[in-house]
Write an enzyme that holds these catalytic residues in place. Structure first.
Site, PDB file in Angstrom:
ATOM      1  N   ARG A  62       0.824  -1.215   0.000  1.00  0.00           N
ATOM      2  CA  ARG A  62       0.000   0.000   0.000  1.00  0.00           C
ATOM      3  C   ARG A  62       0.853   1.258   0.000  1.00  0.00           C
ATOM      4  O   ARG A  62       0.412   2.329  -0.411  1.00  0.00           O
ATOM      5  CB  ARG A  62      -0.968  -0.005   1.204  1.00  0.00           C
ATOM      6  N   TYR A  93     -16.966  17.671 -14.822  1.00  0.00           N
ATOM      7  CA  TYR A  93     -17.349  16.272 -14.679  1.00  0.00           C
ATOM      8  C   TYR A  93     -18.413  16.172 -13.593  1.00  0.00           C
ATOM      9  O   TYR A  93     -18.210  16.624 -12.461  1.00  0.00           O
ATOM     10  CB  TYR A  93     -16.115  15.439 -14.325  1.00  0.00           C
ATOM     11  N   ASP A 103      -8.089  19.937 -13.423  1.00  0.00           N
ATOM     12  CA  ASP A 103      -8.246  18.618 -14.023  1.00  0.00           C
ATOM     13  C   ASP A 103      -8.041  18.781 -15.532  1.00  0.00           C
ATOM     14  O   ASP A 103      -8.889  19.344 -16.222  1.00  0.00           O
ATOM     15  CB  ASP A 103      -9.652  18.098 -13.696  1.00  0.00           C
ATOM     16  N   LYS A 150      -8.417   7.753 -19.209  1.00  0.00           N
ATOM     17  CA  LYS A 150      -8.744   8.318 -20.525  1.00  0.00           C
ATOM     18  C   LYS A 150      -7.505   8.293 -21.442  1.00  0.00           C
ATOM     19  O   LYS A 150      -7.041   7.247 -21.786  1.00  0.00           O
ATOM     20  CB  LYS A 150      -9.321   9.722 -20.350  1.00  0.00           C
TER      21      LYS A 150
END
Ligand SMILES: *Cc1c(COP(=O)(O)O)cnc(C)c1O
Length: 421
Positions: free
Chosen positions: A87, A140, A212, A237
């Site tokens: 992690r 978004y 973003d 994307k």
């Protein structure tokens, strides 16, 4: 393993310099050489040319003394000298992070499990209960919902201002404002923010600016070059680019990324090494893919703008786009997303979409395959007709997300589908 876990020992040629309009900050777009080599060590484990997929959750220590030394050393190093537990880090994941940091021109990058994990953890970290956030509209939908519904539960208030209206952004700043968040270009209307101005407002008011730039990628826009504090991406994307893996990223200065990484170690939205490998592989062709997608975007936008069955087109590469000037002076290309209205009703838009032979119907964007969607149905079906109208989301609105198919094939396909209406 040594301290150069993240660093590259490959001397790369400097990124191409691009002449910017006077008065704007210089920006250095990455090139294909960097997409292939940046962030990767020249010689790798087992003499492998490609970065190995290090499939382990646990890293072992020779003996307890080695563990003691590691724990002591760790207190003095911000960067890990070696790995300890899955992690907290993985060599395959770190290779992606090093490449992304170089491509964006940031000191550090952090890879997380999705674009939303990048958005949610960044905003969570930058704000405390009682703080205030400024978001721009036309972004978004899930990001907006997170701010207005989820963060509100923790006493964080969000003001939504029109994207591109820097005066409105500055007017919305309060003493407790901590963050200004915008996308650029935005979804779905491809609005482009004046990042230099946004960064200047942020610095003057000591408010962090987060952008973003999923729709642009560093190949088209490097927000950090304009003084923006943090860049977030949906790696799902363009960056990964093959519609087959989900991830997100945050890139910025060491000072901002260190607490973010510490929070990430607790929040646990990690990327597994197989996904990291697919992203690394995808990133190597980023420059080539984005070049084609820019070309496809511009050709398709021009074609649609001249077609009698199309009412309106939103693409920043077109003269009549409201942000054409800012896009032209800050972006190398305008990307592969074209939004437009069919000159008819929703049923006609659906008939057009169903008549297309190359793009398939689905959400997302940025991969090699073209995708198309009726926006009102896909991203906004939870809003009332009035709310949709306020956002300009009409039933006849279509979002076409171009892949890397042949430009002429895409144009021919659009033409036959429009002809049949
Ligand atoms: C897709 C997308 C996101 C969310 O990313 P996921 O990887 O789907 O979680 C955030 N911002 C933008 C602009 C996007 O297009």
């Amino acid at each position: 393993m040594s301290a150069d876990l993240r660093s590259t020992d490959t001397e790369l040629p400097a990124a191409s310099q691009n002449g910017m309009t006077s008065g704007r900050p210089e920006t250095r777009y990455p090139n294909s050489t960097q997409a292939v080599h940046a962030g990767e060590r020249r010689y790798r484990a087992h003499d492998s040319l490609t970065v190995p997929i290090v499939q382990t959750a646990v890293y072992t220590f020779r003996d307890s003394q080695a563990l003691v030394e590691y724990m002591e050393e760790r207190m003095f190093w911000d960067e890990p000298l070696r790995e300890e537990y899955g992690r907290y880090g993985n060599p395959t994941v770190r290779a992606v992070e090093a490449k992304l940091a170089e491509l964006e021109g940031g000191q550090e990058a952090m890879l997380v499990s999705s674009g939303m994990a990048a958005v949610t953890s960044t905003l969570l970290l930058l704000m405390n209960s009682g703080d205030h956030l400024i978001m721009t509209d036309d972004c978004y939908h899930t990001t907006l919902a997170y701010c207005q519904k989820f963060l509100a539960r923790y006493g964080i208030e969000t003001t939504v201002v029109p994207c591109g209206d820097c005066q409105a952004i500055e007017a919305a700043i309060r003493p407790n404002t901590r963050v200004i968040f915008t996308e650029s270009p935005t979804n779905p209307f491809m609005r482009c923010a004046d990042l230099a101005r946004l960064a200047e407002i942020g610095h003057r008011h000591q408010v962090k600016t987060v952008v973003d730039t999923t729709f642009a990628t560093p190949m088209n826009l490097r927000a950090l070059d304009y003084g923006i504090d943090l860049v977030v991406h949906s790696v799902t994307k363009y960056l990964a680019g093959h519609n087959d893996v989900m991830a997100g990223a945050v890139i910025g200065s060491h000072d901002l990324m260190t607490p973010l990484r510490q929070a990430h170690n607790m929040l646990g939205c990690i990327v597994d090494p197989h996904a990291a490998y697919l992203i690394l592989r995808g990133l190597k062709t980023l420059a080539l893919r984005v070049e084609r997608q820019n070309a496809n975007g511009l050709a398709v936008a021009r074609f649609l703008a001249g077609h009698p069955k199309v009412r309106k087109v939103w693409y920043p590469g077109l003269d009549d786009h409201p942000d054409h000037e800012i896009a032209r002076s800050t972006m190398r290309g305008f990307g592969g997303v074209v939004t437009f209205e069919i000159d008819g009703d929703g049923a006609m838009a659906h008939r057009f979409i169903d008549g297309l032979k190359i793009p398939t119907v689905g959400p997302s964007l940025g991969g090699v395959e073209s995708l198309v969607s009726p926006i009102a149905v896909l991203g906004y079906n939870d809003l009332s007709p009035e709310e949709c109208q306020a956002l300009g989301i009409r039933d006849e609105l279509v979002r076409l997300c171009l892949g890397i198919e042949d430009t002429q094939d895409l144009l021919d396909d659009l033409e036959q589908a429009l002809d049949r209406l």
